[in-house]
Enzyme design. Structure first.
Site, short mmCIF file in Angstrom:
data_model
loop_
_atom_site.label_atom_id
_atom_site.label_comp_id
_atom_site.label_asym_id
_atom_site.label_seq_id
_atom_site.Cartn_x
_atom_site.Cartn_y
_atom_site.Cartn_z
N ALA A 66 0.86 -1.19 0.00
CA ALA A 66 0.00 0.00 0.00
C ALA A 66 0.90 1.23 0.00
O ALA A 66 2.07 1.16 0.40
CB ALA A 66 -0.87 -0.02 1.25
N GLY A 111 0.80 -5.09 0.99
CA GLY A 111 -0.41 -5.17 0.18
C GLY A 111 -0.17 -5.83 -1.17
O GLY A 111 -1.10 -6.38 -1.77
N GLU A 114 -0.38 -9.41 -0.47
CA GLU A 114 -1.82 -9.68 -0.24
C GLU A 114 -2.56 -9.75 -1.57
O GLU A 114 -3.45 -10.58 -1.77
CB GLU A 114 -2.42 -8.60 0.66
N GLU A 134 4.67 -4.95 7.05
CA GLU A 134 3.78 -3.98 7.72
C GLU A 134 4.12 -3.75 9.19
O GLU A 134 4.03 -2.62 9.68
CB GLU A 134 2.32 -4.45 7.62
N1 CO8 Z 1 4.52 3.26 -0.77
C1 CO8 Z 1 4.89 4.44 -1.32
N2 CO8 Z 1 6.01 4.61 -2.04
C2 CO8 Z 1 6.80 3.54 -2.20
C3 CO8 Z 1 6.48 2.27 -1.68
C4 CO8 Z 1 5.28 2.16 -0.94
N3 CO8 Z 1 4.85 0.99 -0.41
N4 CO8 Z 1 7.46 1.40 -2.02
C5 CO8 Z 1 8.36 2.10 -2.72
N5 CO8 Z 1 7.96 3.39 -2.86
C6 CO8 Z 1 8.66 4.49 -3.53
C7 CO8 Z 1 9.87 4.95 -2.76
O1 CO8 Z 1 9.51 5.83 -1.72
C8 CO8 Z 1 10.69 5.61 -3.84
O2 CO8 Z 1 10.14 6.87 -4.11
P1 CO8 Z 1 11.10 8.18 -4.23
O3 CO8 Z 1 11.92 7.89 -5.49
O4 CO8 Z 1 10.15 9.29 -4.37
O5 CO8 Z 1 11.95 8.17 -3.02
C9 CO8 Z 1 10.39 4.73 -5.07
O6 CO8 Z 1 9.20 4.02 -4.76
C10 CO8 Z 1 11.49 3.73 -5.34
O7 CO8 Z 1 11.70 2.98 -4.15
P2 CO8 Z 1 13.13 2.76 -3.47
O8 CO8 Z 1 14.04 3.91 -3.79
O9 CO8 Z 1 12.90 2.48 -2.01
O10 CO8 Z 1 13.62 1.47 -4.25
P3 CO8 Z 1 14.63 0.34 -3.74
O11 CO8 Z 1 14.92 -0.50 -4.92
O12 CO8 Z 1 15.76 0.93 -2.97
O13 CO8 Z 1 13.76 -0.50 -2.67
C11 CO8 Z 1 11.81 -1.67 -1.88
C12 CO8 Z 1 12.64 -1.22 -3.11
C13 CO8 Z 1 12.58 -2.71 -1.07
C14 CO8 Z 1 10.52 -2.28 -2.43
C15 CO8 Z 1 11.51 -0.45 -1.00
O14 CO8 Z 1 10.95 0.59 -1.82
C16 CO8 Z 1 10.54 -0.70 0.10
O15 CO8 Z 1 10.92 -1.24 1.13
N6 CO8 Z 1 9.27 -0.29 -0.07
C17 CO8 Z 1 8.27 -0.37 0.95
C18 CO8 Z 1 7.80 -1.81 1.17
C19 CO8 Z 1 6.78 -1.88 2.26
O16 CO8 Z 1 7.02 -1.56 3.41
N7 CO8 Z 1 5.55 -2.31 1.92
C20 CO8 Z 1 4.46 -2.41 2.81
C21 CO8 Z 1 3.64 -1.17 2.78
S1 CO8 Z 1 2.33 -1.15 3.96
C22 CO8 Z 1 1.16 -2.15 3.28
O17 CO8 Z 1 1.32 -2.68 2.20
C23 CO8 Z 1 -0.10 -2.31 4.05
C24 CO8 Z 1 -1.16 -3.09 3.30
C25 CO8 Z 1 -2.44 -3.27 4.04
C26 CO8 Z 1 -2.60 -2.32 5.17
C27 CO8 Z 1 -4.03 -2.01 5.39
C28 CO8 Z 1 -4.16 -0.61 5.76
C29 CO8 Z 1 -4.31 0.30 4.61
#
Ligand code: CO8
Length: 260
Positions: A66, A111, A114, A134
């Site tokens: 998400a 997500g 999921e 999460e």
């Molecule tokens: N949300 C928003 N932006 C994101 C997300 C995300 N989940 N994942 C990546 N991005 C963005 C980054 O912020 C970045 O943006 P910017 O260039 O503006 O800084 C861009 O995508 C590229 O990402 P990275 O630079 O971080 O790329 P890397 O190759 O270094 O890393 C990863 C890739 C490992 C995927 C890393 O981006 C990461 O850890 N992302 C987050 C993963 C995460 O924590 N996911 C869980 C999110 S919470 C969730 O899914 C809840 C679901 C259900 C909850 C119910 C309530 C709503």
């Protein structure tokens, strides 16, 4: 099919491909992506030229979860609406009367994992990574993950993944049954489409009823499941496709199913 800002949708030979196309944000699910996913799933569900759907992501991620940036400053009411939108989009996909295959090209996190679990089965690139990070954000899987992961992976494995937030690779995902097959990245889509094609050539009504019956196995009692299987089978038996399938076998020719 509507034009979407965050999805690419194409249909060919009874197979629809949905590509989540927000690579600059690792295909993160914001409110708009969720609304578009639900809309596309409904439209493809109603489209008689579609028998199977393949869901994938553009770029390095399948879906990295998400949208954390959108969630961060939400108030409780907006957050509740967001959770409901996520649950709803995945539920629409999950309950389509057509198989949905997740072709996981990269990160399937939170997500995103999921979403993959809301598909009927999953195939992955050897570069894919999976997990539920999460709890590291102070939340937990809320797009249906606490319900679907135990059904697919068993309670113990689902609990370990959800409570630790650990990221696993494609080989481990294969070992625990999260994905059915792992392919080299360059052949993932070709292989996923091959599986889709082998489903698309079957009797579509039979496949649809089988999907519902198989889903019931994880969701209901043996008695209720058997009752549904029996009645759904009788309805399937009454279709022209059933007559065509059996006639084709007897006449030693290929069946031509019309979905009637
Ligand atoms: N949300 C928003 N932006 C994101 C997300 C995300 N989940 N994942 C990546 N991005 C963005 C980054 O912020 C970045 O943006 P910017 O260039 O503006 O800084 C861009 O995508 C590229 O990402 P990275 O630079 O971080 O790329 P890397 O190759 O270094 O890393 C990863 C890739 C490992 C995927 C890393 O981006 C990461 O850890 N992302 C987050 C993963 C995460 O924590 N996911 C869980 C999110 S919470 C969730 O899914 C809840 C679901 C259900 C909850 C119910 C309530 C709503």
């Amino acid at each position: 099919m509507a034009d979407y800002e965050n999805l690419k949708v194409s249909v060919s030979d009874f197979i629809a491909t949905i590509t989540v196309n927000r690579p600059q944000a690792m295909n993160a699910l914001n409110s708009q992506v969720l609304a578009e996913l639900a809309d596309a799933a409904r439209a493809l569900g109603a489209d008689e030229t579609v028998r199977v759907i393949v869901l994938t992501g553009e770029g390095k991620a399948f879906v990295a979860g998400a949208d954390i940036k959108e969630m961060k400053d939400m108030d409780m009411i907006s957050f509740r609406r967001f959770v409901a939108a996520g649950q709803n989009a995945l539920y629409v996909l999950d309950t389509l009367e057509k198989p949905v295959i997740a072709a996981i090209n990269g990160f399937a996190l939170g997500g995103g994992c999921e979403l993959a679990l809301a598909c009927d089965f999953r195939v992955a690139s050897s570069k894919a990574k999976f997990g539920f990070p999460e709890v590291g954000l102070g939340i937990f899987p809320g797009f249906g993950g606490t319900q679907r992961a135990p059904r697919f992976l068993g309670r113990g494995m689902a609990s370990e993944l959800i409570f630790t937030g650990a990221m696993i690779d494609a080989a481990e995902a294969l070992r625990i049954g999260l994905v059915n097959h792992v392919y080299p990245p360059e052949s993932l889509m070709e292989e996923a489409l091959k599986i889709a094609a082998s489903i698309a050539k079957q009797g579509p009504i039979a496949v649809a009823r089988a999907k519902t019956a198989v889903k019931m196995a994880g969701d209901t009692t043996m008695e209720a499941g058997l009752a549904f299987e029996r009645e759904a089978m009788v309805v399937t038996f009454a279709t022209k496709d059933r007559f065509e399938g059996m006639s084709a076998f007897v006449e030693k020719r290929k069946a031509e199913f019309k979905g009637k």
